[in-house]
Design a protein around this motif. Structure first.
Motif, PDB file in Angstrom:
ATOM      1  N   GLU A  54     -10.106  -2.316  -2.026  1.00 25.97           N
ATOM      2  CA  GLU A  54      -8.998  -1.401  -2.354  1.00 25.97           C
ATOM      3  C   GLU A  54      -8.402  -0.803  -1.082  1.00 25.97           C
ATOM      4  O   GLU A  54      -7.187  -0.637  -0.978  1.00 25.97           O
ATOM      5  N   PHE A  57      -5.305  -2.190   1.269  1.00 27.80           N
ATOM      6  CA  PHE A  57      -3.891  -1.989   0.929  1.00 27.80           C
ATOM      7  C   PHE A  57      -3.357  -0.636   1.400  1.00 27.80           C
ATOM      8  O   PHE A  57      -2.178  -0.348   1.242  1.00 27.80           O
ATOM      9  N   GLU A  58      -4.222   0.195   1.975  1.00 31.42           N
ATOM     10  CA  GLU A  58      -3.803   1.507   2.465  1.00 31.42           C
ATOM     11  C   GLU A  58      -3.068   1.356   3.789  1.00 31.42           C
ATOM     12  O   GLU A  58      -3.462   0.570   4.652  1.00 31.42           O
ATOM     13  N   HIS A  59      -2.026   2.133   3.950  1.00 32.07           N
ATOM     14  CA  HIS A  59      -1.226   2.122   5.177  1.00 32.07           C
ATOM     15  C   HIS A  59      -2.105   2.488   6.369  1.00 32.07           C
ATOM     16  O   HIS A  59      -2.771   3.515   6.376  1.00 32.07           O
ATOM     17  N   HIS A  61      -4.800   0.853   7.439  1.00 35.55           N
ATOM     18  CA  HIS A  61      -6.178   0.350   7.365  1.00 35.55           C
ATOM     19  C   HIS A  61      -6.253  -1.041   7.984  1.00 35.55           C
ATOM     20  O   HIS A  61      -5.493  -1.931   7.626  1.00 35.55           O
ATOM     21  N   THR A  62      -7.173  -1.215   8.923  1.00 35.99           N
ATOM     22  CA  THR A  62      -7.371  -2.531   9.530  1.00 35.99           C
ATOM     23  C   THR A  62      -8.818  -2.670   9.976  1.00 35.99           C
ATOM     24  O   THR A  62      -9.479  -1.674  10.279  1.00 35.99           O
ATOM     25  N   LEU A  70      -0.607  -2.630   8.669  1.00 36.86           N
ATOM     26  CA  LEU A  70       0.628  -2.575   7.885  1.00 36.86           C
ATOM     27  C   LEU A  70       0.795  -3.755   6.928  1.00 36.86           C
ATOM     28  O   LEU A  70       1.430  -3.626   5.891  1.00 36.86           O
ATOM     29  N   SER A  73      -0.420  -3.305   3.277  1.00 35.01           N
ATOM     30  CA  SER A  73       0.253  -2.159   2.658  1.00 35.01           C
ATOM     31  C   SER A  73       1.703  -2.524   2.331  1.00 35.01           C
ATOM     32  O   SER A  73       2.251  -2.083   1.322  1.00 35.01           O
ATOM     33  N   LYS A  76       1.588  -4.586  -0.837  1.00 33.26           N
ATOM     34  CA  LYS A  76       1.460  -3.697  -1.999  1.00 33.26           C
ATOM     35  C   LYS A  76       2.795  -3.029  -2.328  1.00 33.26           C
ATOM     36  O   LYS A  76       3.188  -2.942  -3.490  1.00 33.26           O
ATOM     37  N   GLY A  77       3.518  -2.575  -1.304  1.00 32.78           N
ATOM     38  CA  GLY A  77       4.819  -1.941  -1.523  1.00 32.78           C
ATOM     39  C   GLY A  77       5.832  -2.884  -2.152  1.00 32.78           C
ATOM     40  O   GLY A  77       6.584  -2.495  -3.056  1.00 32.78           O
TER      41      GLY A  77
END
Length: 103
Positions: A54, A57-59, A61-62, A70, A73, A76-77
């Motif tokens: 999960e 998909f956070e802005h 996160h790598t 990016l 994320s 997902k956007g």
């Protein structure tokens, strides 16, 4: 969306990775309701640990040393802008599989 998924695959699994794209059936118990519900993008490699699926998909996160956090994320956007959802699971042969489903 595809560009980011493909680039992410190469950055994390290497340039020799295999990427597969396919249709995801509706999967309803009703045989007449097996309409298309989305598609998947699957890559071989090490995959994504379950605890990270999960968070990827956070802005920002790598897990890559040179990653921007990016790519997924943005995926997902784009999915949400179309009224879709995206999730990460383990691929059929290991690796990672991204399901993009229409709502």
């Amino acid at each position: 969306m595809f560009e980011n998924l493909f680039r992410n695959a190469i950055e994390h699994a290497g340039s020799e990775t295999t990427v597969r794209v396919g249709e995801t059936p509706g999967g309803s118990a009703d045989a007449e309701d097996d309409d298309f519900s989305g598609f998947y993008v699957e890559v071989d490699g090490d995959g994504i640990p379950p605890v990270e699926r999960e968070a990827v998909f956070e802005h920002g996160h790598t897990i890559a040393d040179s990653g921007s956090g990016l790519g997924l994320s943005i995926v997902k956007g784009i999915a949400e802008a179309h009224g879709w959802s995206v999730s990460a699971v383990e691929g059929n042969d290991g690796g990672a599989r991204f399901h993009i489903r229409s709502e």
